[in-house]
Enzyme design. Structure first.
Site, mmCIF file in Angstrom:
data_model
loop_
_atom_site.group_PDB
_atom_site.id
_atom_site.type_symbol
_atom_site.label_atom_id
_atom_site.label_comp_id
_atom_site.label_asym_id
_atom_site.label_seq_id
_atom_site.Cartn_x
_atom_site.Cartn_y
_atom_site.Cartn_z
ATOM 1 N N ALA A 137 -4.639 5.226 -1.495
ATOM 2 C CA ALA A 137 -3.946 6.342 -0.855
ATOM 3 C C ALA A 137 -2.505 6.405 -1.337
ATOM 4 O O ALA A 137 -1.844 5.377 -1.487
ATOM 5 C CB ALA A 137 -3.978 6.184 0.663
ATOM 6 N N LYS A 138 -2.041 7.626 -1.580
ATOM 7 C CA LYS A 138 -0.617 7.812 -1.881
ATOM 8 C C LYS A 138 0.083 7.961 -0.530
ATOM 9 O O LYS A 138 0.387 9.059 -0.067
ATOM 10 C CB LYS A 138 -0.400 9.038 -2.773
ATOM 11 C CG LYS A 138 0.985 9.089 -3.421
ATOM 12 C CD LYS A 138 1.057 10.208 -4.439
ATOM 13 C CE LYS A 138 2.436 10.304 -5.072
ATOM 14 N NZ LYS A 138 2.754 9.175 -5.958
ATOM 15 N N ALA A 139 0.257 6.821 0.128
ATOM 16 C CA ALA A 139 0.811 6.766 1.475
ATOM 17 C C ALA A 139 2.234 6.240 1.437
ATOM 18 O O ALA A 139 2.589 5.438 0.562
ATOM 19 C CB ALA A 139 -0.066 5.874 2.361
ATOM 20 N N TYR A 146 5.182 2.248 -0.290
ATOM 21 C CA TYR A 146 6.257 2.559 -1.233
ATOM 22 C C TYR A 146 7.544 1.795 -0.949
ATOM 23 O O TYR A 146 8.448 1.763 -1.775
ATOM 24 C CB TYR A 146 6.527 4.069 -1.273
ATOM 25 C CG TYR A 146 5.690 4.772 -2.311
ATOM 26 C CD1 TYR A 146 6.176 5.014 -3.589
ATOM 27 C CD2 TYR A 146 4.392 5.170 -2.023
ATOM 28 C CE1 TYR A 146 5.406 5.636 -4.548
ATOM 29 C CE2 TYR A 146 3.601 5.786 -2.973
ATOM 30 C CZ TYR A 146 4.112 6.024 -4.239
ATOM 31 O OH TYR A 146 3.326 6.630 -5.199
#
Length: 293
Positions: free
Chosen positions: A159-161, A165
Site C-alpha cells: 500500500a502507498k500509505a 513513509y
C-alpha cells in the site's frame, strides 16, 4: 531561495466531490488520519495535458485503501474524471498530481468503526522532481540509511500509505544532513531495497539488476522502465542484492513518478559511470520521450 508554501496558493482543489479554492481545502487538527497515519495517496504526473498511467495509479490508490481498511466513497471512474477536470480548471499542461484519502474527525482514537472518509486531489507545477536538475545531470550521491524497510508482516508494504513513509523521511533527513542527495535503504534482511522515494536499478553490460519488491512498493514507473529496457534488448533480473555486490555494477539509477529516471553517481564509497555515453543517460532520454508521446 524562497520556498512557496503549499497552504497559501492560488488555485483549486477537488475535495469530497467539490472544486473549492485552494486555501479553503482544510481539515481539523483533531483528525484521525494525521494522528494515526490513516491515509493513502498517489503520486502522478501529467505530460501535455494527460496523466501518465492515470488508471493504473487510481487502481493502486483503491488497492492501498482496501489494504488499510479505508473504503473510498467514490468510484475509480469518478476519481479519474475529477483528476482530468481539475487539471483543466488549473490550466496546467505538465504537473504533479496528488490524490489522497484519509480518515477524518468524526472519530478519534485507534478504532475506525465510525470514522468518516475524506478524499482530495491537488495538482501543482513547481515540483518537477525530488532532485535539482543539476544534481540529476551530474548523478546523485547516496549514503546507506541506518533505517531499514520493515518486514511485510509488520507494515503494509503493498500500500502507498502515509505511515511507513516516516522511515523514508528520517532516511532522507539523515542523508541530506551528511551532504548527500538521497539515502539507499536496505530491507529488514539487509538486502538492497530502494531509495527513500524511488526504486533502484543497477547496470552491468546488457543486464539490469533490480531488487525483488517483496517488502517495498513495486512502482508504476519501475514497471514501465522494466518493460522499456526489455524491449531494447536488456535482460532484467529481479534478485536479492547484497550491499557488497553493489561494487560489481557499472551504472545505477533511480525510478519514480517524480524522479523519472535519475542517474546515481555514487553510493557510499562506490562510484558509478555517469554522463551522455552511459546507458542510464539513454534510458533518461527514452523515458522522457515515452511519457510525452
Amino acid at each position: 531561495m524562497t520556498v512557496k508554501p503549499f497552504d497559501n496558493r492560488d488555485g483549486i482543489i477537488w475535495m469530497n466531490g467539490e472544486f473549492i479554492d485552494w486555501n479553503d481545502a482544510k481539515c481539523h487538527i483533531i483528525t484521525q488520519g494525521m494522528h494515526y497515519a490513516s491515509a493513502v495517496f498517489e503520486g502522478e504526473r501529467a505530460y501535455n495535458d494527460k496523466i501518465f498511467k492515470s488508471e493504473e495509479h487510481t487502481k493502486r490508490l483503491f488497492k492501498s485503501a482496501e489494504i488499510v481498511g479505508i473504503k473510498i466513497p467514490y468510484s475509480e471512474g469518478e476519481i479519474n474524471e475529477a483528476k482530468d477536470e481539475l487539471i483543466s480548471k488549473m490550466a496546467l499542461s505538465d504537473c504533479y498530481v496528488r490524490p489522497i484519502a484519509w480518515r477524518g474527525s468524526q472519530q478519534m482514537g485507534l478504532s475506525t468503526s465510525n470514522a468518516d472518509i475524506n478524499v482530495a486531489i491537488a495538482v501543482w507545477d513547481d515540483w518537477a522532481s525530488y532532485f535539482k536538475i543539476e544534481d540529476r545531470k551530474a548523478g546523485l550521491k547516496l549514503i546507506t540509511s541506518p533505517w531499514k524497510r520493515p518486514s511485510p508482516d509488520t507494515a503494509p508494504c503493498e500500500a502507498k500509505a502515509s505511515g511507513p513513509y516516516v522511515i523514508c523521511t528520517m532516511s532522507k533527513e539523515f542523508a541530506e544532513n551528511k551532504g548527500y542527495n538521497d539515502a539507499l535503504m536496505l530491507d529488514y534482511r539487509g538486502y538492497v531495497a530502494e531509495g527513500t522515494g524511488a526504486n533502484i536499478f543497477f547496470v552491468k553490460d546488457k543486464e539490469i539488476h533490480t531488487p525483488i519488491p517483496d517488502c517495498f512498493l513495486n512502482g508504476i514507473t519501475r514497471q514501465t522502465v522494466i518493460e522499456m529496457v526489455s524491449m531494447n534488448g536488456f535482460k532484467v533480473i529481479e534478485k536479492y542484492i547484497k550491499p557488497e555486490e553493489i561494487s560489481n555494477y557499472d551504472e545505477a539509477f533511480l525510478t519514480g513518478t517524480a524522479a523519472e529516471v535519475t542517474p546515481i553517481q555514487s553510493i557510499d564509497e562506490k562510484l558509478f559511470q555517469t554522463g551522455e555515453d552511459t546507458q542510464t543517460f539513454k534510458f533518461m532520454k527514452e523515458f522522457h520521450d515515452l511519457v510525452r508521446s
